[in-house]
Scaffold this motif. Structure first.
Motif, PDB file in Angstrom:
ATOM      1  N   THR A 117      38.414  44.688  29.700  1.00 15.52           N
ATOM      2  CA  THR A 117      37.275  45.020  29.989  1.00 15.52           C
ATOM      3  C   THR A 117      36.759  46.464  29.777  1.00 15.52           C
ATOM      4  O   THR A 117      35.863  47.059  29.546  1.00 15.52           O
ATOM      5  CB  THR A 117      36.694  44.568  31.440  1.00 15.52           C
ATOM      6  OG1 THR A 117      37.434  45.608  32.352  1.00 15.52           O
ATOM      7  CG2 THR A 117      37.023  43.274  31.743  1.00 15.52           C
TER       8      THR A 117
ATOM      9  N   LYS B 290      40.061  41.016  36.139  1.00 16.00           N
ATOM     10  CA  LYS B 290      39.735  39.619  35.660  1.00 16.00           C
ATOM     11  C   LYS B 290      40.708  38.882  36.319  1.00 16.00           C
ATOM     12  O   LYS B 290      41.725  39.165  36.684  1.00 16.00           O
ATOM     13  CB  LYS B 290      39.912  39.554  34.028  1.00 16.00           C
ATOM     14  CG  LYS B 290      38.895  40.110  33.249  1.00 16.00           C
ATOM     15  CD  LYS B 290      39.319  39.751  31.791  1.00 16.00           C
ATOM     16  CE  LYS B 290      39.007  38.369  31.642  1.00 16.00           C
ATOM     17  NZ  LYS B 290      39.407  37.951  30.183  1.00 16.00           N
TER      18      LYS B 290
ATOM     19  N   GLU C  85      44.324  39.158  32.044  1.00 13.55           N
ATOM     20  CA  GLU C  85      44.096  40.387  32.240  1.00 13.55           C
ATOM     21  C   GLU C  85      45.376  41.348  31.630  1.00 13.55           C
ATOM     22  O   GLU C  85      46.482  41.066  31.895  1.00 13.55           O
ATOM     23  CB  GLU C  85      43.926  40.738  33.673  1.00 13.55           C
ATOM     24  CG  GLU C  85      43.362  42.440  34.143  1.00 13.55           C
ATOM     25  CD  GLU C  85      42.166  42.675  33.445  1.00 13.55           C
ATOM     26  OE1 GLU C  85      42.301  43.098  32.243  1.00 13.55           O
ATOM     27  OE2 GLU C  85      41.178  42.853  33.931  1.00 13.55           O
TER      28      GLU C  85
END
Length: 321
Positions: free
Chosen positions: A148, A300, A304
């Motif tokens: 992310t 997440k 992840e």
């Protein structure tokens, strides 16, 4: 000339022609190919060596000449692709090595609860190797999600926190054997801190995750008045022996001795425990609780990749789930 001698000469001539056909003197420097030993009585006349491999034959000029233009181009493209992939792998390994922190191996991500959806349960645990004989400053270190792009610093902490007052946070130094639990949510006492012998008292009125160990000193082991005008009576001692570790008594019998009630109300608590034991050996525990003070989860739930970065942005460790 005798016919037998002529026959022998023709044999030698034939062997010489075969030897020249197989490469002659230049064959001696080759590592592969068939060779013939001299005939009897000079040697056994047998062959030795090995036939060149198919890969070597494919790479030979004869093989290349036998290919069509399309096949030759395809072969060259495949060889170029293989060389490119090898070069890319070498560059990746070089980049990884250059981006590796000098603290790699000293501090590792030993556990991660990034799959939790509650910010008060989502945490990452760091472990400092026992053999580390230096204090390492990690306040400016950070965690970064490769999925992310979220990045957040670890921050400072209080060495010795008190309840019901404002505590000052200082740069966070860790030592060999330390464990650092970094929680996403807010601190129940408003500050990040190092766990100590009295921290268990905090569990009575707050909810920590993971739970703080309750190994505070027993009240009955304190320096209590056993004689004199203010000595505790038998009912007081019976009550004290039932008080659990790290528990501040809240309810007292109506007929409890005044001196006993006053002592238990004022002295059996977190802050008094700190004042009594902070200068004694074994007071501090090799554990830190760090709170990132976030309202929403950072990592997440699955798939992840989290990297621990040092102050220069170099990778200390990576954790994936």
């Amino acid at each position: 000339m005798d016919e037998g001698i002529k026959g022998i000469l023709w044999v030698f001539v034939g062997i010489g022609l075969i030897w020249l056909f197989l490469g002659g003197p230049g064959r001696m420097t080759s590592r592969e190919g068939l060779f013939i030993k001299p005939p009897s009585p000079l040697d056994s006349g047998e062959t030795y060596g090995k036939v060149p491999s198919w890969e070597a034959f494919k790479n030979s000029s004869n093989y290349s000449q036998s290919l069509t233009e399309e096949e030759r181009i395809a072969l060259e493209l495949k060889q170029t692709q293989q060389e490119t992939e090898k070069l890319q792998q070498e560059l990746l390994e070089l980049k990884t090595e250059q981006n590796k922190s000098s603290f790699t191996g000293k501090i590792t991500i030993s556990r991660c609860k990034g799959s939790k959806t509650d910010v008060d349960q989502e945490y990452i645990k760091l472990s400092v190797k026992d053999s580390v004989n230096e204090k390492i400053l990690i306040s400016d270190w950070s965690f970064k999600s490769e999925m992310t792009g979220i990045e957040i610093k670890i921050g400072n902490a209080s060495k010795l926190p008190y309840t019901s007052q404002i505590n000052t946070e200082s740069p966070l130094f860790v030592s060999g054997g330390d464990e650092i639990i970094i929680l996403t949510g807010r601190s129940p006492i408003g500050v990040s801190f190092q766990v100590n012998k009295c921290s268990g008292y905090l569990e009575q009125f707050q909810d920590f995750n993971p739970h703080l160990d309750k190994d505070c000193p027993l009240v009955e082991d304190e320096d209590l008045p056993v004689s004199g005008p203010n000595a505790f009576n038998d009912n007081c001692w019976d009550y004290i022996e039932k008080i659990s570790r790290c528990e501040t008594p809240l309810i007292f019998p109506l007929d409890m001795q005044y001196e006993c009630r006053t002592y238990l109300t004022n002295e059996v608590n977190h802050n008094t425990c700190i004042n009594n034991y902070k200068n004694k050996s074994g007071f501090y525990k090799p554990e830190w609780r760090i709170f990132l003070d976030r309202k929403n989860e950072l990592w997440k739930k699955d798939r992840e990749i989290i990297r621990l970065l040092d102050a220069q942005g170099k990778v200390v460790d990576t954790y994936s789930y």
